[in-house]
Structure formats: C-alpha cells, structure tokens
Design an enzyme around this catalytic site. Structure first.
Site, PDB file in Angstrom:
ATOM      1  N   LYS A  33       0.846  -1.201   0.000  1.00  0.00           N
ATOM      2  CA  LYS A  33       0.000   0.000   0.000  1.00  0.00           C
ATOM      3  C   LYS A  33       0.881   1.252   0.000  1.00  0.00           C
ATOM      4  CE  LYS A  33      -0.494   0.070   5.031  1.00  0.00           C
ATOM      5  NZ  LYS A  33      -1.410   0.108   6.173  1.00  0.00           N
ATOM      6  N   TYR A 242      17.515  30.161   8.676  1.00  0.00           N
ATOM      7  CA  TYR A 242      16.389  30.949   9.159  1.00  0.00           C
ATOM      8  C   TYR A 242      16.425  31.112  10.682  1.00  0.00           C
ATOM      9  CZ  TYR A 242      14.035  30.656   4.610  1.00  0.00           C
ATOM     10  OH  TYR A 242      13.710  30.784   3.288  1.00  0.00           O
TER      11      TYR A 242
END
Length: 345
Positions: A33, A242
């Site tokens: 899956k 950042y």
C-alpha cells in the site's frame, strides 16, 4: 545533478521478505500500500513475485487497479478498505478482493458482485476497521455460506510485544473465528515476530519488508545521497539559516545540500539528525528549509560532492526519531523530486 538520489535495493527487499517468511510455517503475503511504502509498488511487487509472493495487500481499490496493471493477472490483490461506493466495476475488471469491513459493505458487495471473491475484516479491539463482535454474530452464518477467501483482523500494539493488548486481541480473534473453515490472518510484521500463536494461515508483513521497525534484523532497503550545492566558511559567532538558530562556536565550514521538507525530510528533525561523509558524522545545523539543509562539515578533511542521509549508517527509524515521528512517515513521505535508482542482481 542537483536532485538527491534515492537508491532502492530490491534484493534487500526480497531478503527481508524471505527472513520474515522463514519465521513462519504458513504462506507470507506482502503489503504494498501507499505505493509500496513510498518506494514504488510496481517495482517492489514484481521483485517480490520473483521471490515467490503471490498475494498482495493494498489500502484502496485505486491502488489495487494500478498494481494489477503492473503485475498482471496471476497474483491475488486484497483491498484493506473493502468495497466502497463506486468501486464495483474496478473490483470486477481488475480482479480485486475486498476485505469487507461493515454490514453496508457486505450488502453492497453481495448485491453488486454476488459471485466475486471477498474477505472479511473483524474488529478485535483496535476500533478502526472491521465488523464488531455483535455484527459478526448477526451475519457470520450468511457470510460463511458464501465462502470468503480470508477472515482477518489487525493488531494495534504489535510493535510492543509485551503490551497486554496483543494477547487480548489474539483471544478475541480466536473466539470469533475458531472452528470456521476459512483461512485466517492476524499478523503483519510485528505479529510475525511475536511467534506462531499469531500466524494462523497467512501473514502479511509491511514495514519490515522495507527495512523498518519493529524488524530490527531487517536489511536496509533505502539509501539517500544528497548533492552538495555549496560549501562556505563561517566565522565564529556568525549564524546559519532561518531565525539564526545556529551560531558558530568556532570557525566552521558549512555545506548546503539539495533537499528539504518538500522532499519528505521533516522540518522537525532539525539539529537532531546527522548526515555522513563516508564514515564521518556531520551534524545538520540550522533550520531544515523547503529545498535546502545546512550541515557542519568542518571536520571532513576533503570536499564531498554528496552526503548520505539514509543508508548503512542511519536508518529511516533513526531519522524518524529525530523528527518525533515513525519510520512509516519518513518512508511514505520521500519526495517526488528524488532521482530513484533501483538496483537488483
């Protein structure tokens, strides 16, 4: 090339399936899956077929249809999500076997495809999918008269072998199914590892095939090599990335590598994870950004064109722990921008 290379070792995938299969005396299927846990269901399934797998599990009918086109008519393809509204033609045309989860699904399937194969999923305590005990008691005679191909349930705590939920679910599953003349399945990877009491007539490993926990002995299936775009000198006291979250405590060399959270490398892993230059551990510094990650390579004596995040030195579960998540999420998030290289003997 500016994109990272995700190498998927199909021989390792087969090795893991064989290792799990060797722990049982019953047939072993394979769960593919979520596009084979993010690694490519088509390639994974075809490799597993060469090893002897003839039964696969997917989550939904659409996955089953794509898998059928990849593997041809011979394997059994079971659908955990059952027979949903709108699935009828797909179930029929693509020869999919739904695991029916509710009275509504049973009615839908029996009315639309009365001669079509099906299985039944029972809820033994997870409270997610499957018929509850009272529902099963009401329909068991009718359902069993139509010869289901499989009766299954799913363990909630199989990654914790000592958890009391495991024997509780085992006892419930046996109480609901002992004496029926239908193959039964309870064990995925964790259930296989807990021993023969959980194996019944079919096991269905998933994450263990792809190198994930709780299969500690799994052979690594994935490696991720990330290109270095730039290396710069950073003076003591300067910041990187950042929000100035990393401040150089010494004169440093910083490599900027070409991957980020858009590629499934979760921002939360931040400075809790490392990459590798051959055997040398290099800490990630600053914030993981959308496309870029910065790495302290001060202690690497020569420049490297790539650095390794996943592979022999570091598993998907190690990266997942750094990000506060699980290996399943790392695997299924590995990004579409990667160049995917499949290798097999």
């Amino acid at each position: 090339m500016a994109t990272a290379t995700l190498t998927i070792d199909l021989d390792a995938l087969i090795t893991n399936w064989r290792a799990l299969d060797a722990r049982t005396e019953v047939p072993t299927a394979a769960v593919v899956k979520a596009d084979g846990y993010g690694l490519g269901a088509d390639r994974a399934a075809r490799a597993l077929m060469r090893a002897g797998v003839d039964t696969f599990f997917v989550a939904v009918a659409e996955e089953g249809a794509a898998l059928r086109e990849a593997v041809g008519p011979s394997p059994i393809i079971n659908v955990f999500g059952g027979h949903m509204s709108g699935d009828t033609d797909m179930m029929s045309d693509m020869m999919l076997t739904p695991m029916l989860n509710s009275i509504d699904q049973i009615v839908r399937h029996f009315e639309a495809l009365p001669e079509h194969p099906f299985g039944i999923q029972l809820d033994t305590g997870m409270n997610r999918l499957g018929l509850e005990e009272a529902e099963w008691a009401a329909v068991a005679e009718t359902v069993l008269s139509r010869s289901p191909k499989l009766v299954m349930s799913h363990l909630a705590c199989a990654d914790e072998p000592e958890h009391p939920m495991n024997p509780q679910q085992l006892a419930t599953f046996k109480r609901l199914t002992d004496g029926i003349n239908v193959p039964r399945s309870l064990a995925a990877t964790g259930g296989i590892l807990m021993g023969s009491d959980y194996h019944f007539d079919l096991t269905r490993p998933g994450v263990g095939l792809y190198g994930g926990m709780p299969f500690v002995e799994a052979t690594p299936v994935t490696s991720l090599s990330i290109p270095v775009i730039q290396i710069r000198d950073v003076a003591e006291g300067e910041t990187v990335g950042y929000s100035n979250t990393w401040i150089a405590e010494r004169d440093s060399r910083v490599a900027t590598i070409s991957a980020g959270y858009a590629d499934g490398l979760i921002r939360a892993m931040g400075a809790n994870v490392d990459v590798f230059a051959n055997e040398i551990r290099c800490p990630v510094i600053g914030r993981v950004s959308m496309d870029l990650i910065t790495v302290d390579v001060t202690d690497v004596p020569e420049e490297h064109k790539t650095l390794e995040l996943l592979g022999l030195h570091q598993s998907v579960d190690t990266v997942a722990e750094a990000a506060g998540t699980i290996g399943y999420e790392i695997l299924t998030s590995l990004g579409a921008r990667y160049y995917r290289r499949y290798k097999s003997a």
